[in-house]
Design an enzyme around this catalytic site. Structure first.
Site, short mmCIF file in Angstrom:
data_model
loop_
_atom_site.label_atom_id
_atom_site.label_comp_id
_atom_site.label_asym_id
_atom_site.label_seq_id
_atom_site.Cartn_x
_atom_site.Cartn_y
_atom_site.Cartn_z
N LYS A 1 0.83 -1.22 0.00
CA LYS A 1 0.00 0.00 0.00
C LYS A 1 0.86 1.26 0.00
O LYS A 1 0.43 2.31 -0.48
CB LYS A 1 -0.91 0.01 1.22
CG LYS A 1 -2.01 -1.02 1.13
CD LYS A 1 -2.75 -1.08 2.46
CE LYS A 1 -3.24 -2.46 2.77
NZ LYS A 1 -2.17 -3.42 3.11
N ARG A 2 2.05 1.17 0.54
CA ARG A 2 2.91 2.35 0.57
C ARG A 2 3.22 2.86 -0.82
O ARG A 2 3.60 4.01 -1.00
CB ARG A 2 4.25 2.02 1.27
CG ARG A 2 4.11 1.61 2.71
CD ARG A 2 5.48 1.51 3.40
NE ARG A 2 6.59 1.75 2.50
CZ ARG A 2 7.29 0.81 1.91
NH1 ARG A 2 7.01 -0.45 2.11
NH2 ARG A 2 8.28 1.12 1.11
#
Length: 421
Positions: free
Chosen positions: A202-203
């Site tokens: 997700k980063r």
RNA sequence: GGGGGCGUGGUCCAGCGGUCUAGGACAUCGGCCUUUCACGCCGGGGAUCGCGGGUUCGAAUCCCGUCGCCCCUACCA
């Protein structure tokens, strides 16, 4: 024997891009060979493996239009089979009890080799593999046991999965052999990394198909892009229809090295898919994603400028809602000396314009104003753009004004004039 | 530490011993188009094919070594 391939997502409720690509490769392989594409869940973690999470994964697969022929068989329905297999392995001496857990016995020496369709021949010294747990002390099965048993029971012929499973393959092969089952054909596809070289997460921004869908990407564009992440047809082909993908895809041509997900390239490809869409179809998709009605003219004048469905709103949203204000920067740059005067002239010209109030008529009127003031076209057009859209970026000004309509255009020009005073 | 895998411009893919002075796409830069932003078109920069040896008349392509990265080595998957 007909081909049976399976996709076993981790049911976290989110279909990651890597998982989507694995699913796509499995699907392309099955469809291309006239085989069967089945789903199943083999995650034994009760927290993750909930019906809600599984359903979310299925939704994402449906959106991607990767239809499956059966399943998914829930992990819990197969519990009996796993237990039987574990018991069988214990009785045959292939596994033994260790503090309540059941461990598979791995020979101290020898070599276990197998052929991988994308990696080639792979050989592991058994001395490097410790006896591993196949059943927890609470009686639940572990991944390597569950997979092997499920592959056997479901008659899976081809296993296409991420390269992080290469090292698990010897363990599953040993279980299969001890069970007297025929092993499937294995193909391990490269992993997906983020721009920093780490596992995609997700980063790195949008990392799931759900996020990509919400960001306005088309399923067909995503399929095309994802297919190319670890596979290529030839020296020059980039765009392929799904039918072509099915026809051309082959495991033998899958790359061995990890790929980096590049959203910019996806955006670019998506833009091209968007432009090739029929205007009516594009409108339907815009409405489906936003849940709002979209005027056909708004679609027509913005189609060539968007890369994602979400791009529509900043571009042509002014035709749906009156802008809430003016972009400060845009106002500064455009509404300088003489702009109000020119806007007033535009207002009069448009008011006096006869019917039909279309792009051609608007162009005539606006070019007259340009000529009259002896200025550059943009000195007239940009103030109008800011007045009706609030920004300096929009579709063509004549089309925009025509689509907005005389009344609303004049009203917005009045509002801008009032704002400048 | 042990085992396994991978290594072509910033990114993805092509290349499978000579036709490679390494090709296409995205990105980037410049130009054209032009009312903005895009699209489209044209052109440019950017890779001694991780590095070092070897085999060969000839290697990105074969072999060996080395370095880097990733995976497994869990009663996670």
């Amino acid at each position: 024997m007909s081909m049976r391939v399976r996709f076993a997502p981790s049911p976290t409720g989110v279909l990651h891009i890597g998982g989507a690509r694995t699913a796509l490769y499995n699907w392309l392989l099955a469809r291309g060979a006239g085989g069967t594409f089945v789903l199943r869940v083999e995650d034994t973690d009760r927290e993750r493996s909930t019906p809600e999470n599984v359903e979310r994964i299925l939704e994402a697969l449906r959106w991607l239009e990767l239809d499956w022929d059966e399943g998914p068989l829930s992990q819990w329905e197969r519990r009996e089979r796993h237990a039987e297999a574990a018991e069988q392995l214990r009785e045959s001496g292939h596994a033994y009890e260790d503090e309540g857990a059941l461990r598979f016995r791995v020979p101290d020496e020898g070599e276990l080799a197998f052929h991988d369709v994308v990696l080639g021949q792979i050989s592991n010294p058994l001395a490097a593999i410790k006896d591993f747990v196949i059943r927890r002390s609470d009686g639940s099965p572990l991944y390597n046991l569950a997979v092997a048993v499920d592959d056997r029971d479901m008659g899976i012929t081809h296993v296409v999965r991420g390269q992080d499973h290469v090292s698990n393959t010897p363990r599953q092969l040993m279980i299969l052999r001890a069970l007297g089952a025929e092993p499937p054909i294995y193909a391990h596809i490269p992993l997906l990394h983020g721009p920093d070289g780490k596992k995609l997460s997700k980063r790195h921004g949008a990392a799931s198909v759900q996020e990509l869908r919400d960001a306005g990407y088309l399923a067909e564009a995503l399929r095309n892009y994802i297919a190319l992440l670890g596979w290529g047809y030839d020296e020059t082909t980039t765009f392929m229809t799904t039918a072509e993908l099915i026809e051309r895809f082959s495991l033998e041509r899958v790359s061995k090295n990890p790929a980096v997900f590049d959203e910019q390239k996806l955006r670019s490809m998506n833009g091209r898919y968007l432009r090739e869409l029929d205007a009516g179809e594009l409108r339907a998709r815009l409405e489906a994603l936003s849940g709002r009605a979209v005027p056909p003219e708004a679609v027509a004048i913005s189609q060539e400028k968007m890369q994602t469905l979400a791009d529509f709103w900043p571009l042509a949203g002014f035709l749906v809602d009156r802008p809430s204000g003016y972009d400060e920067d845009a106002w500064e740059r455009v509404m300088g000396d003489g702009a109000p005067e020119r806007l007033r002239a535009v207002r009069e010209a448009l008011s006096a314009l006869g019917e039909p109030f279309d792009a051609a008529a608007v162009e005539g009127a606006l070019r007259d104003v340009v000529k009259r003031f002896e200025v550059k076209p943009k000195d007239v057009f940009q103030p109008i753009r800011v007045a009706i859209t609030g920004t300096t970026v929009s579709p063509g000004i004549f089309e925009s004004v025509a689509a907005l309509g005389r009344e609303e255009t004049v009203a917005r020009i009045d509002a801008a004039l009032a704002h400048s005073a």
